[in-house]
Design a protein around this motif. Sequence first.
Motif, PDB file in Angstrom:
ATOM      1  N   TYR B  19       0.820  -1.058  -0.016  1.00 48.14           N
ATOM      2  CA  TYR B  19       0.132   0.007  -0.077  1.00 48.14           C
ATOM      3  C   TYR B  19       0.832   1.221   0.128  1.00 48.14           C
ATOM      4  O   TYR B  19       0.491   2.377  -0.761  1.00 48.14           O
ATOM      5  CB  TYR B  19      -0.843  -0.021   1.272  1.00 48.14           C
ATOM      6  CG  TYR B  19      -2.218  -0.988   1.063  1.00 48.14           C
ATOM      7  CD1 TYR B  19      -3.296  -0.165   0.080  1.00 48.14           C
ATOM      8  CD2 TYR B  19      -2.403  -2.051   1.475  1.00 48.14           C
ATOM      9  CE1 TYR B  19      -4.402  -0.768  -0.253  1.00 48.14           C
ATOM     10  CE2 TYR B  19      -3.718  -2.692   1.078  1.00 48.14           C
ATOM     11  CZ  TYR B  19      -4.450  -2.157   0.409  1.00 48.14           C
ATOM     12  OH  TYR B  19      -5.772  -2.980   0.100  1.00 48.14           O
ATOM     13  N   VAL B  20       2.107   1.281   0.522  1.00 48.69           N
ATOM     14  CA  VAL B  20       2.799   2.214   0.768  1.00 48.69           C
ATOM     15  C   VAL B  20       3.609   2.589  -0.507  1.00 48.69           C
ATOM     16  O   VAL B  20       3.338   3.844  -1.043  1.00 48.69           O
ATOM     17  CB  VAL B  20       3.831   2.260   2.040  1.00 48.69           C
ATOM     18  CG1 VAL B  20       5.177   3.229   1.631  1.00 48.69           C
ATOM     19  CG2 VAL B  20       3.447   2.119   3.212  1.00 48.69           C
ATOM     20  N   ALA B  21       3.928   1.614  -1.173  1.00 42.89           N
ATOM     21  CA  ALA B  21       4.592   1.352  -2.545  1.00 42.89           C
ATOM     22  C   ALA B  21       3.804   2.310  -3.492  1.00 42.89           C
ATOM     23  O   ALA B  21       4.109   2.553  -4.480  1.00 42.89           O
ATOM     24  CB  ALA B  21       5.202   0.240  -2.915  1.00 42.89           C
ATOM     25  N   CYS B  22       2.459   1.875  -3.496  1.00 44.00           N
ATOM     26  CA  CYS B  22       1.433   2.268  -4.335  1.00 44.00           C
ATOM     27  C   CYS B  22       1.488   3.877  -4.855  1.00 44.00           C
ATOM     28  O   CYS B  22       1.068   4.243  -5.820  1.00 44.00           O
ATOM     29  CB  CYS B  22      -0.246   1.883  -3.818  1.00 44.00           C
ATOM     30  SG  CYS B  22      -0.453   0.406  -4.181  1.00 44.00           S
ATOM     31  N   ILE B  23       1.723   4.771  -3.579  1.00 39.99           N
ATOM     32  CA  ILE B  23       1.942   5.961  -3.567  1.00 39.99           C
ATOM     33  C   ILE B  23       2.994   6.525  -4.551  1.00 39.99           C
ATOM     34  O   ILE B  23       2.532   7.181  -5.483  1.00 39.99           O
ATOM     35  CB  ILE B  23       2.066   6.741  -2.090  1.00 39.99           C
ATOM     36  CG1 ILE B  23       0.976   6.315  -1.144  1.00 39.99           C
ATOM     37  CG2 ILE B  23       1.971   8.174  -2.288  1.00 39.99           C
ATOM     38  CD1 ILE B  23       1.209   6.519   0.335  1.00 39.99           C
ATOM     39  N   PRO B  24       4.212   6.245  -4.244  1.00 43.21           N
ATOM     40  CA  PRO B  24       5.264   6.844  -5.484  1.00 43.21           C
ATOM     41  C   PRO B  24       4.904   6.156  -6.916  1.00 43.21           C
ATOM     42  O   PRO B  24       5.233   6.808  -7.842  1.00 43.21           O
ATOM     43  CB  PRO B  24       6.652   6.262  -4.784  1.00 43.21           C
ATOM     44  CG  PRO B  24       6.354   5.296  -3.906  1.00 43.21           C
ATOM     45  CD  PRO B  24       4.861   5.487  -3.243  1.00 43.21           C
ATOM     46  N   MET B  25       4.725   4.903  -6.898  1.00 41.21           N
ATOM     47  CA  MET B  25       4.231   4.158  -8.144  1.00 41.21           C
ATOM     48  C   MET B  25       3.468   4.655  -8.960  1.00 41.21           C
ATOM     49  O   MET B  25       3.461   4.772 -10.135  1.00 41.21           O
ATOM     50  CB  MET B  25       3.993   2.526  -7.852  1.00 41.21           C
ATOM     51  CG  MET B  25       5.366   1.796  -7.376  1.00 41.21           C
ATOM     52  SD  MET B  25       6.430   1.552  -8.424  1.00 41.21           S
ATOM     53  CE  MET B  25       5.876   0.557  -9.693  1.00 41.21           C
ATOM     54  N   ASN B  26       2.131   5.072  -8.189  1.00 40.73           N
ATOM     55  CA  ASN B  26       1.019   5.540  -9.070  1.00 40.73           C
ATOM     56  C   ASN B  26       0.907   7.314  -9.071  1.00 40.73           C
ATOM     57  O   ASN B  26      -0.037   7.678  -9.457  1.00 40.73           O
ATOM     58  CB  ASN B  26      -0.134   5.053  -8.618  1.00 40.73           C
ATOM     59  CG  ASN B  26      -0.267   3.461  -8.515  1.00 40.73           C
ATOM     60  OD1 ASN B  26       0.508   2.971  -9.550  1.00 40.73           O
ATOM     61  ND2 ASN B  26      -1.010   3.022  -7.576  1.00 40.73           N
ATOM     62  N   VAL B  27       2.066   7.920  -8.615  1.00 41.47           N
ATOM     63  CA  VAL B  27       1.860   9.355  -8.465  1.00 41.47           C
ATOM     64  C   VAL B  27       1.293  10.029  -9.533  1.00 41.47           C
ATOM     65  O   VAL B  27       0.508  11.018  -9.393  1.00 41.47           O
ATOM     66  CB  VAL B  27       3.110   9.879  -7.639  1.00 41.47           C
ATOM     67  CG1 VAL B  27       4.223  10.036  -8.693  1.00 41.47           C
ATOM     68  CG2 VAL B  27       2.809  11.262  -7.199  1.00 41.47           C
ATOM     69  N   GLN B  28       2.157   9.746 -10.596  1.00 39.66           N
ATOM     70  CA  GLN B  28       1.556  10.612 -11.860  1.00 39.66           C
ATOM     71  C   GLN B  28       0.241  10.343 -12.382  1.00 39.66           C
ATOM     72  O   GLN B  28      -0.534  11.252 -12.724  1.00 39.66           O
ATOM     73  CB  GLN B  28       2.435  10.006 -13.115  1.00 39.66           C
ATOM     74  CG  GLN B  28       3.863  10.220 -12.897  1.00 39.66           C
ATOM     75  CD  GLN B  28       4.597  11.344 -13.290  1.00 39.66           C
ATOM     76  OE1 GLN B  28       3.951  12.292 -13.578  1.00 39.66           O
ATOM     77  NE2 GLN B  28       5.721  11.435 -13.425  1.00 39.66           N
ATOM     78  N   GLU B  29      -0.467   9.059 -12.555  1.00 45.88           N
ATOM     79  CA  GLU B  29      -1.581   8.852 -12.638  1.00 45.88           C
ATOM     80  C   GLU B  29      -2.408   9.418 -11.721  1.00 45.88           C
ATOM     81  O   GLU B  29      -3.656   9.789 -12.119  1.00 45.88           O
ATOM     82  CB  GLU B  29      -1.878   7.358 -12.771  1.00 45.88           C
ATOM     83  CG  GLU B  29      -0.973   6.525 -14.104  1.00 45.88           C
ATOM     84  CD  GLU B  29       0.374   6.496 -13.717  1.00 45.88           C
ATOM     85  OE1 GLU B  29       0.778   6.789 -12.421  1.00 45.88           O
ATOM     86  OE2 GLU B  29       1.118   5.821 -14.622  1.00 45.88           O
ATOM     87  N   THR B  30      -2.203   9.425 -10.401  1.00 50.31           N
ATOM     88  CA  THR B  30      -3.028   9.989  -9.467  1.00 50.31           C
ATOM     89  C   THR B  30      -3.364  11.403  -9.634  1.00 50.31           C
ATOM     90  O   THR B  30      -4.496  11.964  -9.294  1.00 50.31           O
ATOM     91  CB  THR B  30      -2.452   9.706  -7.965  1.00 50.31           C
ATOM     92  OG1 THR B  30      -2.102   8.279  -7.863  1.00 50.31           O
ATOM     93  CG2 THR B  30      -3.411   9.923  -6.675  1.00 50.31           C
ATOM     94  N   LEU B  31      -2.133  12.000  -9.843  1.00 53.48           N
ATOM     95  CA  LEU B  31      -2.304  13.467  -9.936  1.00 53.48           C
ATOM     96  C   LEU B  31      -3.078  13.958 -11.224  1.00 53.48           C
ATOM     97  O   LEU B  31      -3.831  14.788 -11.039  1.00 53.48           O
ATOM     98  CB  LEU B  31      -0.867  13.992  -9.896  1.00 53.48           C
ATOM     99  CG  LEU B  31      -0.094  14.198  -8.606  1.00 53.48           C
ATOM    100  CD1 LEU B  31       1.257  14.498  -8.668  1.00 53.48           C
ATOM    101  CD2 LEU B  31      -0.839  14.395  -7.465  1.00 53.48           C
ATOM    102  N   THR B  32      -2.950  13.090 -12.199  1.00 54.77           N
ATOM    103  CA  THR B  32      -3.566  13.318 -13.543  1.00 54.77           C
ATOM    104  C   THR B  32      -5.149  13.168 -13.266  1.00 54.77           C
ATOM    105  O   THR B  32      -5.905  14.015 -13.817  1.00 54.77           O
ATOM    106  CB  THR B  32      -3.086  12.519 -14.561  1.00 54.77           C
ATOM    107  OG1 THR B  32      -1.774  12.734 -14.775  1.00 54.77           O
ATOM    108  CG2 THR B  32      -3.824  12.917 -15.974  1.00 54.77           C
ATOM    109  N   ALA B  33      -5.543  12.347 -12.639  1.00 58.44           N
ATOM    110  CA  ALA B  33      -6.853  11.774 -12.154  1.00 58.44           C
ATOM    111  C   ALA B  33      -7.633  13.010 -11.326  1.00 58.44           C
ATOM    112  O   ALA B  33      -8.483  13.510 -11.631  1.00 58.44           O
ATOM    113  CB  ALA B  33      -7.022  10.528 -11.673  1.00 58.44           C
ATOM    114  N   ALA B  34      -6.755  13.439 -10.394  1.00 56.94           N
ATOM    115  CA  ALA B  34      -7.010  14.349  -9.459  1.00 56.94           C
ATOM    116  C   ALA B  34      -7.264  15.673 -10.049  1.00 56.94           C
ATOM    117  O   ALA B  34      -8.313  16.475  -9.797  1.00 56.94           O
ATOM    118  CB  ALA B  34      -6.244  14.845  -8.372  1.00 56.94           C
TER     119      ALA B  34
END
Lengths: 257, 315
Positions: B19-34
């Motif tokens: 779950y912790v690793a998901c944050i840096p791994m997905n940061v680009q996609e997360t920010l784009t979605a946000a």
Amino acid sequence: MSVIEAKGLNLTFQTNDGPVHALRDVNLTIEKGDFVSFIGPSGCGKTTFLRCIAGLEHPTGGTLSVNGMTPDEARKARAYGYVFQAAGLYPWRTIGGNIRLPLEIMGFSKEDQAERVKKTLDLVDLTGFEKKFPWQLSGGMQQRASIARALAFDADILLMDEPFGALDEIVRDKLNEELLKLWARTEKTIGFVTHSIPEAVYLSTKIVVMSPRPGRITDVIESTLPRERPLDIRDSAEFIEIAHRVREGLRAGHLDD
Amino acid sequence: MTKAGPILTVVLAIMALWYVACIPMNVQETLTAAERAGAVVTPDNARARAEVGRFSLMLQNTDTLAGSWSVERARLPAPHQIVAELWDSTWTEEVYGRRGIVNSGSLSNKSLIYHGWVTLSATVVGFAIGAGLGVLLAVGIVHSKTMDMSVMPWAIVSQTIPIVALAPMIIVVLYSFGIQGLIPKAVISAYLSFFPVVVGMVKGLRSPDAMQLDLLHTYNAGQGATFWKLRLPSSVPYLFTSLKVGIAASLVGAIVGELPVQRGGLGARMLGGSYYGQTEQIWAALFFAAGMAALLVALIGWIEARTLKRMGVQA
């Protein structure tokens, strides 16, 4: 009638460190019904000699006959049963199954097998243990089962290579006593390798003292003890005298070095 | 259950790390979605963000990272997303899907049950061939010096060739003989699974000590009797250990064999997922395969326990 006859027997193993004389000039006659012990320190060739009789090792010189045949012929004629130091029972076979092993290999009929298993179990006092697995038995009982296995096919020679060497002294005494009874009942010729002087004197009609480098016979002692031997015969003067002679023979062998 | 505690601890630790690793791994996609959802993100466009490192992006946008565990097509999907995908592509697909078994009478080609079955059948056939071949070779090696010296080196060499390089060739060669479908995959499975069986069986058949062999010699037993009465029973524990390794290798072989062909199976499903960026699909297929492997190994373990019990081994 002589059952086993060795004349000028030699056995040399070729090793990387040069030849090793395991047996040199061994002459011995074993009569039918004898109980012969081979005693001596490690490397004196007592086990090697027993293995030669069994056709498991092949002498490099001299002659050796078993029941008037070569050891290999005698082996093929199933002249002897062999008992090793470890019981070596198959863990996946019951006690009955283990005793049946040589009978299956030798092609005895099913009824004959069942009958012989029952008979030999009775002979070594293990009646009722036929369906037990080896791990359910004590070390002494396992060794008795392995003796039963060697007796099952009615060979008239029984070769035993330190069969009780791994057992404690109390169990050993009991098994020695039972072995004598068994010998009296079956009238087999027994060759018995041991490290223990009391064991050799208590059991044998003939004690062969051997010494190492090269392996050879230094003394053959005909026992004067009666055939019927209660355990307390070991405290008699006669017993102590024979034991003394065995000890002297072993010591003489060492002085030669 | 004293075993459950340690296992559960490790699983929980892996989950936490995941779950912790998901944050840096997905940061680009997360920010784009946000950003699409109307949040303020720095830098304010995807191209500029691509230039910035993951960890500085995380530090600059600490308030908008909550979506890290629910991104679609995440680089690293969160465990609960994979579980949902597993559920959707098994139960939901088969029970409610138009092509599912409930509505169409046959397994849906979108379900992991269908693909798992395709892989499983190749695995089992390949394993049977491999294990059988392995046992036969081991028997030959133990009884013939020539085979010992000629077969064993080749068996070892065979395992040094990467299976991904060899698998397409096996498929192409067999296809030119008109053989396709399950058999080429089974051949690859067999190729991987025969080896542990050979090695284990050779060791097992040679495990009886000199005393045991001498004893049979005093009975004047032949090679046949020695094999059936001593060597084979002695080898059983070794055999089962190798079979467990072998069946897992078989599954890997079947999956690798499915990669170049794309006609169903968990391997095809994984590669398909990677073509279309369906990471959840890849992970779901992966976990499904792992679950299958665990069940197969457990099945062999169960047969082993029963067999050894029948052979009188102390429990």
